[in-house]
Enzyme design. Structure first.
Site, mmCIF file in Angstrom:
data_model
loop_
_atom_site.group_PDB
_atom_site.id
_atom_site.type_symbol
_atom_site.label_atom_id
_atom_site.label_comp_id
_atom_site.label_asym_id
_atom_site.label_seq_id
_atom_site.Cartn_x
_atom_site.Cartn_y
_atom_site.Cartn_z
ATOM 1 N N SER A 203 -15.133 2.359 2.283
ATOM 2 C CA SER A 203 -13.775 1.829 2.498
ATOM 3 C C SER A 203 -13.150 2.440 3.747
ATOM 4 O O SER A 203 -12.334 1.811 4.427
ATOM 5 C CB SER A 203 -12.867 2.154 1.312
ATOM 6 O OG SER A 203 -13.418 1.660 0.135
ATOM 7 N N LYS B 165 -6.904 9.042 -5.012
ATOM 8 C CA LYS B 165 -6.390 8.722 -6.340
ATOM 9 C C LYS B 165 -5.845 9.945 -7.076
ATOM 10 O O LYS B 165 -5.190 9.794 -8.098
ATOM 11 C CB LYS B 165 -7.456 8.010 -7.163
ATOM 12 C CG LYS B 165 -7.812 6.627 -6.631
ATOM 13 C CD LYS B 165 -6.598 5.692 -6.570
ATOM 14 C CE LYS B 165 -7.009 4.287 -6.140
ATOM 15 N NZ LYS B 165 -5.841 3.374 -6.074
#
Lengths: 312, 91
Positions: free
Chosen positions: A256, A42
């Site tokens: 993830s 991110k």
């Protein structure tokens, strides 16, 4: 390597082969986005959201930034907003872990809590109401902002192409859809035969139980056309692969990552011998240590116990 | 027989059941067989000849959009999962 400030240190992450997990005749490579300055993919998205907003005139001195996020995006935005001089407010569900809040507060972000029962949709609702009521607030909104996939189109994918020009397939997780959309489009422009797969986290009944089908949400930045397949991965399989990564490859990644590598292993069979598959690891495992995901013991029992909080 | 997993939000229309066994060689046949048993599910799942928006259907974990939609083949012991579209996670 020298940089003018932390905002410049985004990207150029390592691409590491997984020789012990790759099936025979195929090589899976993992792009370690945890190596970014605040520890996740991110950082690329936050840098792009702020840069494009400044370019378009939405952000200028005196304005404040608001984003519904309980995770990596908030932490990345907090760091970049700090060095760029924008106060940041993050809206997150009230059941978000203490660690997340502490990191955000440390980086100077203000936290607003939304009802736990509404999940991330509730944070979006509250943030939208706040933004509508205050003209000095700018909400980048990564789920609907083209600067999100653009970050991957302009940085993540070119890095993959430079490191592995013969890449055969890419696997990314499905959250906002920014990664698979941005990387996928750029890789297919490079070579139309590249396959793109999304790993979709299968949340527990706890999460789905709260959702109404009519309120379902498909993020605007997700382009389903770019995908060649979308494969769901439940908590157990994601956790098993996350633990294999640390145990066999020495890579301590978040859950993830395990989901995407599990999908890479699954699709490897349908790709030709000699294929090179790139999976993206959004972050490292540190933030999830307290969930119990890496605890010793029976993985099925652990998955069962923490499936409600694993992806949160 | 394929097993269809029903999400929590649709269980009231499926007699409270979480799993329903039905026969069919394609997804279309399976869903038709499902709504024949539980007619209240039809308008929640199907929009004419298509699966409704905001509903994701997976056959053995794979999104049917990429397997031919309602023509997607369904194996004898396949698991068909119906899920509401949910965005987000650790973002």
């Amino acid at each position: 390597m020298r940089f003018a400030d932390v905002a410049q240190v985004v990207g150029r992450t390592p691409l590491v082969a997984l020789p012990r997990i790759s099936p025979p005749g195929r090589t899976i490579h993992l792009k370690l986005e945890g190596q970014n300055p605040t520890g996740s993919v991110k950082d690329r998205v936050a840098a792009s959201l702020v840069r494009e907003a400044e370019r378009a005139g939405h952000l200028r001195p005196g304005r404040r930034v608001l984003e519904p996020t309980s995770g990596n995006t908030g932490i990345a935005l907090a760091a970049i907003c700090r060095v760029r001089g924008y106060p940041l407010t993050c809206v997150m569900p009230e059941n978000t872990s203490e660690e997340r809040r502490r990191v955000l507060e440390m980086l100077g972000a203000t936290i607003v809590l939304s009802p736990a029962i509404e999940g991330s949709n509730g944070s979006v609702r509250v943030a939208r109401e706040m933004a509508a009521a205050d003209p000095d607030l700018f909400m980048p909104f990564q789920y609907g902002n083209p600067a999100n996939p653009l970050a991957h189109h302009e940085t993540t994918a070119p890095e993959i192409i430079a490191d592995l020009p013969d890449v055969t397939a890419f696997v990314g997780g499905l959250g906002t859809g920014g990664t698979v959309t941005g990387v996928g489009k750029r890789l297919k422009r490079w070579n139309p035969d590249v396959k793109v797969y999304a790993a979709e986290p299968e949340y527990g009944d706890l999460v789905y139980g709260l959702r109404n089908l009519d309120e379902g949400y498909v993020p605007e930045v997700l382009d389903l056309e770019v995908l060649d397949g979308r494969i769901k991965v439940d908590s157990l399989r994601a956790l098993e692969m996350t633990r294999r990564l640390v145990g066999e490859e020495g890579i301590f990644a978040g859950v993830s990552t395990g989901a995407s590598v599990a999908v890479a292993v699954r699709v490897a069979d349908r790709l030709p011998e000699g294929s090179d598959i790139v999976a993206l690891s959004p972050d490292g495992g540190w933030k999830y240590l307290s969930t119990g995901a890496y605890d010793p013991g029976d993985v099925a029992a652990i998955a069962e116990r923490i499936s409600g909080t694993l992806w949160a | 027989m394929a097993v269809v997993r029903i999400p929590t939000v649709l269980r009231p229309q499926a007699g409270g059941e979480a799993r329903v066994e039905v026969a069919g060689a394609t997804l279309g046949e399976v869903l038709r067989a499902l709504v024949a048993v539980h007619p209240a599910l039809e308008e929640r799942l199907l929009d004419g000849d298509r699966v409704r928006g905001y509903v994701n259907v997976f056959v053995d974990d794979e999104d049917v959009r990429y397997l031919g939609g309602l023509d997607a083949p369904v194996g004898d012991a396949a698991e068909v999962t119906i899920m509401p579209a949910v965005a987000g996670g650790a973002r």
